[in-house]
Design a protein around this motif. Structure first.
Motif, PDB file in Angstrom:
ATOM      1  N   LEU A 162       5.778 -11.785   6.152  1.00  9.02           N
ATOM      2  CA  LEU A 162       5.648 -10.680   5.201  1.00  9.02           C
ATOM      3  C   LEU A 162       4.503 -10.978   4.235  1.00  9.02           C
ATOM      4  O   LEU A 162       4.435 -12.075   3.677  1.00  9.02           O
ATOM      5  CB  LEU A 162       6.950 -10.484   4.409  1.00  9.02           C
ATOM      6  CG  LEU A 162       8.263 -10.465   5.205  1.00  9.02           C
ATOM      7  CD1 LEU A 162       9.453 -10.290   4.262  1.00  9.02           C
ATOM      8  CD2 LEU A 162       8.269  -9.344   6.236  1.00  9.02           C
ATOM      9  N   GLN A 163       3.642  -9.998   4.055  1.00 11.13           N
ATOM     10  CA  GLN A 163       2.557 -10.086   3.075  1.00 11.13           C
ATOM     11  C   GLN A 163       2.535  -8.769   2.299  1.00 11.13           C
ATOM     12  O   GLN A 163       3.210  -7.810   2.687  1.00 11.13           O
ATOM     13  CB  GLN A 163       1.199 -10.249   3.775  1.00 11.13           C
ATOM     14  CG  GLN A 163       1.058 -11.501   4.625  1.00 11.13           C
ATOM     15  CD  GLN A 163      -0.311 -11.587   5.288  1.00 11.13           C
ATOM     16  OE1 GLN A 163      -0.864 -10.585   5.737  1.00 11.13           O
ATOM     17  NE2 GLN A 163      -0.864 -12.789   5.372  1.00 11.13           N
ATOM     18  N   TRP A 165      -0.763  -7.592   0.885  1.00  9.38           N
ATOM     19  CA  TRP A 165      -2.139  -7.261   0.518  1.00  9.38           C
ATOM     20  C   TRP A 165      -2.569  -5.851   0.919  1.00  9.38           C
ATOM     21  O   TRP A 165      -3.564  -5.344   0.412  1.00  9.38           O
ATOM     22  CB  TRP A 165      -3.125  -8.314   1.041  1.00  9.38           C
ATOM     23  CG  TRP A 165      -3.154  -8.493   2.539  1.00  9.38           C
ATOM     24  CD1 TRP A 165      -2.469  -9.420   3.264  1.00  9.38           C
ATOM     25  CD2 TRP A 165      -3.893  -7.725   3.484  1.00  9.38           C
ATOM     26  NE1 TRP A 165      -2.736  -9.277   4.599  1.00  9.38           N
ATOM     27  CE2 TRP A 165      -3.599  -8.250   4.756  1.00  9.38           C
ATOM     28  CE3 TRP A 165      -4.764  -6.643   3.395  1.00  9.38           C
ATOM     29  CZ2 TRP A 165      -4.158  -7.724   5.928  1.00  9.38           C
ATOM     30  CZ3 TRP A 165      -5.314  -6.118   4.556  1.00  9.38           C
ATOM     31  CH2 TRP A 165      -5.014  -6.661   5.807  1.00  9.38           C
ATOM     32  N   SER A 166      -1.811  -5.192   1.808  1.00  2.36           N
ATOM     33  CA  SER A 166      -2.205  -3.811   2.151  1.00  2.36           C
ATOM     34  C   SER A 166      -1.169  -2.793   1.680  1.00  2.36           C
ATOM     35  O   SER A 166      -1.188  -1.646   2.108  1.00  2.36           O
ATOM     36  CB  SER A 166      -2.462  -3.690   3.651  1.00  2.36           C
ATOM     37  OG  SER A 166      -1.251  -3.667   4.365  1.00  2.36           O
ATOM     38  N   ALA A 167      -0.279  -3.206   0.770  1.00  2.00           N
ATOM     39  CA  ALA A 167       0.780  -2.288   0.322  1.00  2.00           C
ATOM     40  C   ALA A 167       0.233  -1.152  -0.532  1.00  2.00           C
ATOM     41  O   ALA A 167       0.829  -0.068  -0.599  1.00  2.00           O
ATOM     42  CB  ALA A 167       1.836  -3.070  -0.462  1.00  2.00           C
ATOM     43  N   ASP A 168      -0.898  -1.374  -1.193  1.00  2.00           N
ATOM     44  CA  ASP A 168      -1.499  -0.323  -2.015  1.00  2.00           C
ATOM     45  C   ASP A 168      -2.227   0.664  -1.083  1.00  2.00           C
ATOM     46  O   ASP A 168      -3.107   0.254  -0.323  1.00  2.00           O
ATOM     47  CB  ASP A 168      -2.493  -0.979  -2.985  1.00  2.00           C
ATOM     48  CG  ASP A 168      -3.083   0.023  -3.969  1.00  2.00           C
ATOM     49  OD1 ASP A 168      -3.233   1.213  -3.603  1.00  2.00           O
ATOM     50  OD2 ASP A 168      -3.407  -0.400  -5.092  1.00  2.00           O
ATOM     51  N   PRO A 169      -1.899   1.964  -1.150  1.00  5.66           N
ATOM     52  CA  PRO A 169      -2.553   2.936  -0.252  1.00  5.66           C
ATOM     53  C   PRO A 169      -4.065   2.995  -0.448  1.00  5.66           C
ATOM     54  O   PRO A 169      -4.782   3.490   0.417  1.00  5.66           O
ATOM     55  CB  PRO A 169      -1.918   4.278  -0.645  1.00  5.66           C
ATOM     56  CG  PRO A 169      -0.717   3.959  -1.454  1.00  5.66           C
ATOM     57  CD  PRO A 169      -0.894   2.582  -2.017  1.00  5.66           C
ATOM     58  N   TRP A 270       5.708  -5.586  -0.985  1.00  6.55           N
ATOM     59  CA  TRP A 270       5.345  -5.997  -2.350  1.00  6.55           C
ATOM     60  C   TRP A 270       6.067  -7.287  -2.733  1.00  6.55           C
ATOM     61  O   TRP A 270       7.279  -7.401  -2.528  1.00  6.55           O
ATOM     62  CB  TRP A 270       5.732  -4.904  -3.351  1.00  6.55           C
ATOM     63  CG  TRP A 270       4.827  -3.700  -3.369  1.00  6.55           C
ATOM     64  CD1 TRP A 270       5.159  -2.418  -3.040  1.00  6.55           C
ATOM     65  CD2 TRP A 270       3.447  -3.657  -3.760  1.00  6.55           C
ATOM     66  NE1 TRP A 270       4.081  -1.586  -3.183  1.00  6.55           N
ATOM     67  CE2 TRP A 270       3.017  -2.313  -3.625  1.00  6.55           C
ATOM     68  CE3 TRP A 270       2.536  -4.624  -4.197  1.00  6.55           C
ATOM     69  CZ2 TRP A 270       1.715  -1.913  -3.924  1.00  6.55           C
ATOM     70  CZ3 TRP A 270       1.229  -4.212  -4.489  1.00  6.55           C
ATOM     71  CH2 TRP A 270       0.836  -2.871  -4.353  1.00  6.55           C
ATOM     72  N   GLY A 271       5.328  -8.200  -3.289  1.00  2.00           N
ATOM     73  CA  GLY A 271       5.938  -9.441  -3.792  1.00  2.00           C
ATOM     74  C   GLY A 271       5.940 -10.576  -2.778  1.00  2.00           C
ATOM     75  O   GLY A 271       6.158 -11.719  -3.144  1.00  2.00           O
ATOM     76  N   ARG A 272       5.692 -10.246  -1.521  1.00  5.84           N
ATOM     77  CA  ARG A 272       5.612 -11.301  -0.499  1.00  5.84           C
ATOM     78  C   ARG A 272       4.143 -11.605  -0.217  1.00  5.84           C
ATOM     79  O   ARG A 272       3.337 -10.689  -0.082  1.00  5.84           O
ATOM     80  CB  ARG A 272       6.322 -10.874   0.793  1.00  5.84           C
ATOM     81  CG  ARG A 272       7.825 -10.693   0.620  1.00  5.84           C
ATOM     82  CD  ARG A 272       8.477 -11.999   0.251  1.00  5.84           C
ATOM     83  NE  ARG A 272       9.915 -11.855   0.110  1.00  5.84           N
ATOM     84  CZ  ARG A 272      10.669 -12.678  -0.624  1.00  5.84           C
ATOM     85  NH1 ARG A 272      10.125 -13.679  -1.291  1.00  5.84           N
ATOM     86  NH2 ARG A 272      11.963 -12.501  -0.691  1.00  5.84           N
ATOM     87  N   ASN A 273       3.793 -12.877  -0.106  1.00  2.80           N
ATOM     88  CA  ASN A 273       2.386 -13.246   0.028  1.00  2.80           C
ATOM     89  C   ASN A 273       2.065 -13.800   1.410  1.00  2.80           C
ATOM     90  O   ASN A 273       1.372 -13.157   2.187  1.00  2.80           O
ATOM     91  CB  ASN A 273       2.029 -14.241  -1.077  1.00  2.80           C
ATOM     92  CG  ASN A 273       2.190 -13.594  -2.430  1.00  2.80           C
ATOM     93  OD1 ASN A 273       1.459 -12.667  -2.762  1.00  2.80           O
ATOM     94  ND2 ASN A 273       3.169 -14.019  -3.209  1.00  2.80           N
ATOM     95  N   ASN A 274       2.568 -14.973   1.695  1.00  2.00           N
ATOM     96  CA  ASN A 274       2.403 -15.495   3.059  1.00  2.00           C
ATOM     97  C   ASN A 274       3.775 -16.006   3.471  1.00  2.00           C
ATOM     98  O   ASN A 274       3.978 -17.187   3.736  1.00  2.00           O
ATOM     99  CB  ASN A 274       1.333 -16.590   3.098  1.00  2.00           C
ATOM    100  CG  ASN A 274       0.573 -16.564   4.409  1.00  2.00           C
ATOM    101  OD1 ASN A 274       0.182 -15.503   4.905  1.00  2.00           O
ATOM    102  ND2 ASN A 274       0.386 -17.711   5.010  1.00  2.00           N
ATOM    103  N   TYR A 275       4.708 -15.046   3.478  1.00  2.00           N
ATOM    104  CA  TYR A 275       6.138 -15.345   3.621  1.00  2.00           C
ATOM    105  C   TYR A 275       6.503 -15.461   5.102  1.00  2.00           C
ATOM    106  O   TYR A 275       7.044 -14.553   5.722  1.00  2.00           O
ATOM    107  CB  TYR A 275       6.925 -14.229   2.946  1.00  2.00           C
ATOM    108  CG  TYR A 275       8.391 -14.497   2.719  1.00  2.00           C
ATOM    109  CD1 TYR A 275       8.818 -15.354   1.716  1.00  2.00           C
ATOM    110  CD2 TYR A 275       9.357 -13.852   3.488  1.00  2.00           C
ATOM    111  CE1 TYR A 275      10.171 -15.577   1.495  1.00  2.00           C
ATOM    112  CE2 TYR A 275      10.709 -14.063   3.281  1.00  2.00           C
ATOM    113  CZ  TYR A 275      11.105 -14.932   2.283  1.00  2.00           C
ATOM    114  OH  TYR A 275      12.442 -15.146   2.059  1.00  2.00           O
ATOM    115  N   ILE A 276       6.117 -16.630   5.664  1.00  2.00           N
ATOM    116  CA  ILE A 276       6.433 -16.912   7.065  1.00  2.00           C
ATOM    117  C   ILE A 276       7.704 -17.750   7.026  1.00  2.00           C
ATOM    118  O   ILE A 276       7.691 -18.870   6.488  1.00  2.00           O
ATOM    119  CB  ILE A 276       5.324 -17.740   7.735  1.00  2.00           C
ATOM    120  CG1 ILE A 276       3.962 -17.084   7.535  1.00  2.00           C
ATOM    121  CG2 ILE A 276       5.622 -17.955   9.217  1.00  2.00           C
ATOM    122  CD1 ILE A 276       2.802 -17.958   7.988  1.00  2.00           C
ATOM    123  N   THR A 277       8.775 -17.215   7.552  1.00  2.00           N
ATOM    124  CA  THR A 277      10.029 -17.974   7.513  1.00  2.00           C
ATOM    125  C   THR A 277      10.692 -17.978   8.893  1.00  2.00           C
ATOM    126  O   THR A 277      10.455 -17.076   9.700  1.00  2.00           O
ATOM    127  CB  THR A 277      11.055 -17.354   6.535  1.00  2.00           C
ATOM    128  OG1 THR A 277      11.485 -16.087   7.055  1.00  2.00           O
ATOM    129  CG2 THR A 277      10.478 -17.167   5.146  1.00  2.00           C
TER     130      THR A 277
END
Ligand code: SOE
Length: 391
Positions: A162-163, A165-169, A270-277
């Protein structure tokens, strides 16, 4: 110790990561399997190529990737371009008998990946796909525990990438949102990393049931060549163009060994950056990893006493995979760079010792077959069997 000459194509973010890795690899892993020599860098943009040579430390530069293929002194071709030219460059490099490190995803389609794999095989070269996250020491430690049987038979798993960086339209329409350049969206860009990781840890995927969605239908067209990964905004007046790939994908997986799991990938969380789990449950224990805390592997073993049961944290260090080359004290800090340095170490080692590289183009092809099944399932809304590798 041999020197191995590298030609790198594409002078953006990944060129930076790979160049640091070439410089850093012998500093961490000594004696190094070989000394990488940064011979030539190529970018279609002359300024990017010229500046890339200066800042990344290449001896020369060019705007034509054929200059690398035609240079007999270059032994390794490193492909850091957008996805649509991976196949053409890799097949030419294989025919010229050069070893290849290629950024992920390997190709636009499974058919392209197959052609790349076969070209590499026919020309007996070493290949590697840059799925660097599986090289995080904590992920390698998870693999060691699984192989030792520490968590027993794997029952189920869940994975995320989860990232936001493209959440903003208004974040720009770069090549990563255009199907004819990237092949697929969140799936190819980040979902494939977690597919690679779980295929490595759990086993071969047999069938998938997927759902994809495109929440932001159009974006302001990016100005300038460099991919700003959402760090610049196109602005309300910038012309907008349609996004024709997935923003998000979510899928269930059945593995050939009977394990079952779920994977989700989005760049709009939103709020997740490089959330590889991942969390993996076995008959004898569980493992949990989160790349945002990548020095740590959380473990729980069924043999732990009843009064001690619960996840505990192992901080990776000298006692763990790659620990002999990395830092002398656990938790000094593994970074993105270290994963790329380990990748470079393993790749040069496989060339120097003439052993199998992993993940190779064959693995990249396997991941493309999984992606193909995911995209098909998202359309049919049904389970789809993953295609077999054709040798
Ligand atoms: C963008 O989502 C990106 O740069 C990916 O393309 C990389 O593979 C990932 O590691 C970081 O994020």
């Amino acid at each position: 110790m041999d020197k191995i000459n590298i030609g790198l194509i594409g002078a953006g973010f990944m060129a930076k990561a790979h160049s640091i890795a070439y410089a850093g690899m012998p500093m961490f892993f000594w004696p190094a399997p070989a000394i990488p020599v940064k011979k030539k860098i190529v970018d279609v943009n002359e300024q990017a190529a010229r500046e890339g040579a200066l800042k990344f430390g290449f001896e020369s530069y060019s705007t034509d990737w054929q200059d690398i293929i035609n240079d007999p002194s270059i032994q390794v071709v490193d492909i850091c371009t957008p996805n649509n030219v991976h196949a053409e460059i890799a097949i030419a490099a294989a025919k010229a008998h050069k070893h290849i490190l290629c950024e992920k995803p390997l190709a636009m389609t499974a058919a392209e990946a197959k052609a790349m794999y076969l070209a590499a095989k026919e020309n007996s070269i070493h290949t590697m796909v840059a799925f660097n996250y599986r090289r995080t020491p904590a992920v390698q430690l998870a693999k060691k525990y699984i192989d030792e049987g520490a968590i027993g038979k794997i029952l189920d798993f869940r994975g995320t990438y989860l990232q936001d960086w493209s959440a903003d339209p208004d974040s720009p329409l770069s090549w990563r949102f255009q199907k004819d350049i990237c092949g697929s969206g969140a799936l190819g860009d980040i979902g494939t990393h977690v597919v690679d990781m779980l295929r490595f840890l759990v086993g071969e995927f047999d069938a998938v049931h997927a759902r994809t969605a495109t929440y932001i239908q159009n974006r302001p067209v990016q100005t300038g060549l460099a991919d700003s990964l959402g760090n610049s905004r196109g602005g309300a007046e910038a012309p907008r163009r349609a996004v024709d790939v997935d923003d998000q994908c979510c899928f269930m997986v059945e593995c050939k060994n009977g394990a079952f799991g779920t994977i989700e990938a989005t760049r709009n969380a939103w709020g997740r950056n490089n959330y590889i789990t991942f969390e993996i449950h076995g008959t004898e224990g569980s493992l949990y990893f989160n790349y945002e805390r990548r020095d740590e592997l959380q473990v729980c073993f069924s043999g732990d006493g009843d009064d001690r049961r619960g996840f505990r944290t192992v901080y990776t260090g000298p006692a763990h995979p790659y620990g002999e080359g990395l830092w002398p004290i656990p938790a000094l800090g593994i970074g993105y760079t270290e994963t790329k340095i380990i990748e470079s170490y393993d790749f040069f080692k496989s060339i120097a010792e003439n052993t199998e590289s992993s993940p190779s183009f064959r693995d990249g092809y396997a991941v493309e077959l999984i992606s193909e099944a995911i995209l098909k399932s998202a359309k049919t809304r049904d389970w789809v069997k993953v295609g077999e590798i054709q040798e």
